[in-house]
Enzyme design. Sequence first.
Site, short mmCIF file in Angstrom:
data_model
loop_
_atom_site.label_atom_id
_atom_site.label_comp_id
_atom_site.label_asym_id
_atom_site.label_seq_id
_atom_site.Cartn_x
_atom_site.Cartn_y
_atom_site.Cartn_z
N ASP A 202 13.07 3.23 3.30
CA ASP A 202 11.93 3.64 2.48
C ASP A 202 12.15 5.08 2.00
OD1 ASP A 202 8.71 2.55 2.33
OD2 ASP A 202 9.11 4.65 1.83
N ASN B 115 1.60 -5.16 3.63
CA ASN B 115 0.37 -4.85 2.91
C ASN B 115 0.23 -5.87 1.78
OD1 ASN B 115 -0.16 -2.51 4.46
ND2 ASN B 115 1.30 -1.34 3.24
N HIS C 120 7.54 -3.90 5.98
CA HIS C 120 7.91 -2.58 6.49
C HIS C 120 8.39 -2.73 7.93
CE1 HIS C 120 5.67 -0.07 3.41
NE2 HIS C 120 5.00 -1.20 3.29
N HIS D 177 7.22 -7.23 0.53
CA HIS D 177 8.13 -6.49 1.41
C HIS D 177 7.53 -6.38 2.80
CE1 HIS D 177 5.56 -3.73 -0.89
NE2 HIS D 177 5.51 -2.96 0.20
#
Length: 113
Positions: free
Chosen positions: A30, A86, A101, A99
């Site tokens: 990230d 999310n 995390h 995605h």
Amino acid sequence: MTETLFTKIIDREIPADIVYEDELCLAFKDINPQAPLHILVIPKKNIVKISDTTELEQDLLGHLLLKAGEIANAQGYGEAFRLVINNGENAGQTVFHLHIHILAGRTFSWPPG
Ligand code: 5GP
């Protein structure tokens, strides 16, 4: 099909620190890490968010989770890590390409913010 930042990373149009790749997914660091380890695992297939998926994506979703665990382990954080997805703007999604995390390397609180 909408192009996002992550499609551009898959297509190597913008650079990323890639830590894993196979025919189905890509994992990269990230750009704004929220923990000592912060990696994003994305499908190469263009999926906007997890609520858009159906049983057609069942194997792919399983693959992404399996790889997320393997990547956390390979990065030295197999004992304790957090996976976050999310889904939608109000849940904090800012890039509209699915995605996961992977966060690790610090203590995480619960409930999350
Ligand atoms: P979201 O908020 O959608 O769950 O997560 C998007 C994540 O993508 C954020 O953690 C953000 O820091 C990361 N991100 C945004 N733009 C880029 C980029 O260009 N490169 C990389 N490596 N990460 C990005």
